[in-house]
Design a protein around this motif. Sequence first.
Motif, PDB file in Angstrom:
ATOM      1  N   ASN A 112       0.856  -1.179   0.000  1.00 28.98           N
ATOM      2  CA  ASN A 112       0.000   0.000   0.000  1.00 28.98           C
ATOM      3  C   ASN A 112       0.902   1.242   0.000  1.00 28.98           C
ATOM      4  N   GLY A 113       0.606   2.214  -0.866  1.00 30.23           N
ATOM      5  CA  GLY A 113       1.445   3.413  -0.983  1.00 30.23           C
ATOM      6  C   GLY A 113       2.485   3.317  -2.078  1.00 30.23           C
ATOM      7  N   ALA A 114       2.529   2.219  -2.782  1.00 32.10           N
ATOM      8  CA  ALA A 114       3.562   2.003  -3.800  1.00 32.10           C
ATOM      9  C   ALA A 114       3.428   2.995  -4.955  1.00 32.10           C
ATOM     10  N   SER A 115       4.493   3.116  -5.701  1.00 24.01           N
ATOM     11  CA  SER A 115       4.489   3.960  -6.897  1.00 24.01           C
ATOM     12  C   SER A 115       4.548   3.094  -8.148  1.00 24.01           C
ATOM     13  N   LEU A 116       3.697   3.434  -9.110  1.00 27.38           N
ATOM     14  CA  LEU A 116       3.716   2.749 -10.407  1.00 27.38           C
ATOM     15  C   LEU A 116       4.385   3.620 -11.471  1.00 27.38           C
ATOM     16  N   VAL A 117       4.926   4.765 -11.038  1.00 23.56           N
ATOM     17  CA  VAL A 117       5.433   5.732 -12.011  1.00 23.56           C
ATOM     18  C   VAL A 117       6.586   5.158 -12.825  1.00 23.56           C
ATOM     19  N   ARG A 118       7.604   4.651 -12.129  1.00 25.92           N
ATOM     20  CA  ARG A 118       8.791   4.071 -12.792  1.00 25.92           C
ATOM     21  C   ARG A 118       9.249   4.954 -13.951  1.00 25.92           C
ATOM     22  N   ASN A 119       9.403   4.398 -15.144  1.00 22.94           N
ATOM     23  CA  ASN A 119       9.887   5.258 -16.233  1.00 22.94           C
ATOM     24  C   ASN A 119       8.774   5.765 -17.147  1.00 22.94           C
ATOM     25  N   ASN A 120       7.542   5.784 -16.599  1.00 23.56           N
ATOM     26  CA  ASN A 120       6.441   6.304 -17.407  1.00 23.56           C
ATOM     27  C   ASN A 120       6.498   7.823 -17.520  1.00 23.56           C
ATOM     28  N   GLU A 121       6.259   8.311 -18.730  1.00 20.04           N
ATOM     29  CA  GLU A 121       6.082   9.748 -18.920  1.00 20.04           C
ATOM     30  C   GLU A 121       4.702  10.146 -18.418  1.00 20.04           C
ATOM     31  N   GLY A 122       4.557  11.431 -18.056  1.00 21.32           N
ATOM     32  CA  GLY A 122       3.235  11.920 -17.670  1.00 21.32           C
ATOM     33  C   GLY A 122       3.273  12.628 -16.336  1.00 21.32           C
ATOM     34  N   GLU A 123       2.195  13.331 -16.060  1.00 19.69           N
ATOM     35  CA  GLU A 123       2.086  14.084 -14.812  1.00 19.69           C
ATOM     36  C   GLU A 123       1.831  13.122 -13.661  1.00 19.69           C
ATOM     37  N   HIS A 124       2.477  13.394 -12.530  1.00 21.60           N
ATOM     38  CA  HIS A 124       2.366  12.477 -11.392  1.00 21.60           C
ATOM     39  C   HIS A 124       1.053  12.691 -10.639  1.00 21.60           C
ATOM     40  N   VAL A 125       0.500  11.598 -10.166  1.00 22.96           N
ATOM     41  CA  VAL A 125      -0.781  11.641  -9.458  1.00 22.96           C
ATOM     42  C   VAL A 125      -0.677  10.791  -8.193  1.00 22.96           C
ATOM     43  N   VAL A 126      -1.156  11.331  -7.092  1.00 20.83           N
ATOM     44  CA  VAL A 126      -1.328  10.536  -5.870  1.00 20.83           C
ATOM     45  C   VAL A 126      -2.829  10.282  -5.714  1.00 20.83           C
ATOM     46  N   ILE A 127      -3.199   9.016  -5.676  1.00 22.96           N
ATOM     47  CA  ILE A 127      -4.606   8.657  -5.446  1.00 22.96           C
ATOM     48  C   ILE A 127      -4.680   8.102  -4.037  1.00 22.96           C
ATOM     49  N   ARG A 128      -5.612   8.574  -3.289  1.00 26.10           N
ATOM     50  CA  ARG A 128      -5.766   8.004  -1.958  1.00 26.10           C
ATOM     51  C   ARG A 128      -7.212   8.083  -1.503  1.00 26.10           C
ATOM     52  N   GLY A 129      -7.501   7.325  -0.486  1.00 27.13           N
ATOM     53  CA  GLY A 129      -8.866   7.292   0.019  1.00 27.13           C
ATOM     54  C   GLY A 129      -9.013   6.103   0.942  1.00 27.13           C
ATOM     55  N   ARG A 130     -10.265   5.714   1.148  1.00 27.92           N
ATOM     56  CA  ARG A 130     -10.511   4.581   2.024  1.00 27.92           C
ATOM     57  C   ARG A 130     -11.528   3.635   1.400  1.00 27.92           C
ATOM     58  N   VAL A 131     -11.490   2.410   1.851  1.00 30.32           N
ATOM     59  CA  VAL A 131     -12.514   1.437   1.487  1.00 30.32           C
ATOM     60  C   VAL A 131     -13.364   1.221   2.730  1.00 30.32           C
ATOM     61  N   LEU A 132     -14.653   1.486   2.561  1.00 30.23           N
ATOM     62  CA  LEU A 132     -15.583   1.482   3.696  1.00 30.23           C
ATOM     63  C   LEU A 132     -16.784   0.596   3.374  1.00 30.23           C
ATOM     64  N   SER A 133     -17.399   0.117   4.424  1.00 30.33           N
ATOM     65  CA  SER A 133     -18.703  -0.513   4.266  1.00 30.33           C
ATOM     66  C   SER A 133     -19.732   0.586   3.976  1.00 30.33           C
ATOM     67  N   VAL A 134     -20.890   0.226   3.428  1.00 31.01           N
ATOM     68  CA  VAL A 134     -21.911   1.253   3.154  1.00 31.01           C
ATOM     69  C   VAL A 134     -22.334   1.981   4.421  1.00 31.01           C
ATOM     70  N   ASP A 135     -22.125   1.357   5.578  1.00 28.38           N
ATOM     71  CA  ASP A 135     -22.476   2.039   6.827  1.00 28.38           C
ATOM     72  C   ASP A 135     -21.303   2.836   7.395  1.00 28.38           C
ATOM     73  N   GLY A 136     -20.220   2.982   6.608  1.00 22.82           N
ATOM     74  CA  GLY A 136     -19.127   3.856   6.998  1.00 22.82           C
ATOM     75  C   GLY A 136     -18.001   3.195   7.782  1.00 22.82           C
ATOM     76  N   GLN A 137     -18.098   1.902   8.038  1.00 20.57           N
ATOM     77  CA  GLN A 137     -17.033   1.209   8.771  1.00 20.57           C
ATOM     78  C   GLN A 137     -15.863   0.914   7.830  1.00 20.57           C
ATOM     79  N   PRO A 138     -14.635   1.227   8.285  1.00 21.73           N
ATOM     80  CA  PRO A 138     -13.480   0.927   7.431  1.00 21.73           C
ATOM     81  C   PRO A 138     -13.307  -0.577   7.218  1.00 21.73           C
ATOM     82  N   ILE A 139     -12.857  -0.940   6.031  1.00 17.49           N
ATOM     83  CA  ILE A 139     -12.601  -2.346   5.720  1.00 17.49           C
ATOM     84  C   ILE A 139     -11.095  -2.532   5.597  1.00 17.49           C
TER      85      ILE A 139
END
Lengths: 290, 290
Positions: A112-139
């Motif tokens: 978790n937190g890894a980078s896939l950028v390696r030697n790819n060209e392009g603008e860098h993006v950090v994606i983050r968030g959470r996976v939750l149950s529909v009732d808001g509990q973290p999974i």
Amino acid sequence: MRNLTEANVTEMAARSFAESKSDRFEFVIANLIKHLHAFAREVKLTHEEWNTGLQFLTDVGHITDGRRNEFVLTSDILGLSALVDLLNTAPGATQGSALGPFHEADAPLLENGASLVRNNEGEHVVIRGRVLSVDGQPIAGALMDFWQTAKNGLYPQQDSDQAPDNLRCRIRTDSDGSYCLKTIKPGGYPVPYDGPVGALLRAGGRHAWRPAHFHWIVSADGFQPVVTEVFNAEDPYIEGDAAFGVRESLVIQFTHKDSQEEAARFAVTNPFFLVNFDFHLQPLASAHKS
Amino acid sequence: MRNLTEANVTEMAARSFAESKSDRFEFVIANLIKHLHAFAREVKLTHEEWNTGLQFLTDVGHITDGRRNEFVLTSDILGLSALVDLLNTAPGATQGSALGPFHEADAPLLENGASLVRNNEGEHVVIRGRVLSVDGQPIAGALMDFWQTAKNGLYPQQDSDQAPDNLRCRIRTDSDGSYCLKTIKPGGYPVPYDGPVGALLRAGGRHAWRPAHFHWIVSADGFQPVVTEVFNAEDPYIEGDAAFGVRESLVIQFTHKDSQEEAARFAVTNPFFLVNFDFHLQPLASAHKS
């Protein structure tokens, strides 16, 4: 059914499957016949049009192979795939969107937190968030399968310059359900425009472009998995996805960040884009009840 | 269409073809989408069922070639081919029925009254009648294209023991519109049961048999041609044609004749069967108006 007529043919055909051992199969096929016939009646389908339709399906069948599924594409551009996704989304759960033909089951499992950028060209993006149950509990420990195009709009299967695992991985959420991945901005691309679906799109005056997107499959024990796509709000085709994959809830802001401090915190090159997206999964038991 | 929802996806997809240059194409495809979506909504189609359907179409596509058209067969066993035939029959004209996959464009042109019996086993049949306009006027010189199975239920394309032209010919009507042909009783047969359509039939508890039939294409200058089949009223599958080809108006009596005198008049072996069938064609001009 010797006395088959325009008036009774639909009922005769629908009833012909009545000896099925599966009530669900019988229900689905009888309704398929009913709606297919309603279509033919409403447009008073001619033999020439019927032939054209069957030839279209034949052409789609002949271009479809392990690498290219033109039937899925047909379903996509007619909005059927989107409808099936929308019909099968539980309330409060993340909406589904097209799987597409480029998923590979065995993407590398990264931290978790890894980078896939390696030697790819392009603008860098950090994606983050959470996976939750529909009732808001973290999974915790949810498995997140991720893939995207390179800047040129191609997947590794379409581009021999990319390693087979380029810009794809699986990660697992932390104990608080959180995830983070570093990558590049994906490129948008047209769906195949050189086959029967391309001809159909052109006949309708339609373009073939899809807005750029990240693909995700998020699954966790005891939850209904979600197959979906996440889109950049600024994409030029965000209002005109040829495959009808966009839904409002899957459109995210790519927030431009120009801060050495924030870049250092995420271990990316400054400037970069930060995107936040939470997934909501439906527990299996209540999914079965719905 | 960034705000795609279950409520608006059908309209969005239907409207996406609005830039078509053909009003008819736009009408047909918009209605196809409307009815296809209505089907998915009514059965609340699951992803698994959607996948099964696309896999069925893929299998149908892959088994379809120049010799076997499993898409036509799919249309036949769902009653769609019959409906298209029935929708496109002008009032008073002979009803259409399945062309099937075994028509050959270049059958030998024989004299009216010719015999196709040759060395074929089977009971002898004299078929005769007239080709008429829907208003009852005889049509001289109408071209009648005829083909059928041998006693074993096979067409020449399926049976290397038959000459390619066995039991097929073209004849022209006389000045009074009359025709006559001597042949043998055709054999009934099952539609292909070894492919995806066979699996679909079995899933519905359906058999694959078609009642025996004569195939005809009747055409004449200035008239809408008729592609049809004529069935024996005594056939064991007359009430259960797997392809929905039977209509009451196409079922004929095979009258058993045991008379040396009549046999001599038709130049056939006694006993034999006599069948009468008149064809009624719709003039082209009024067909276009309908």
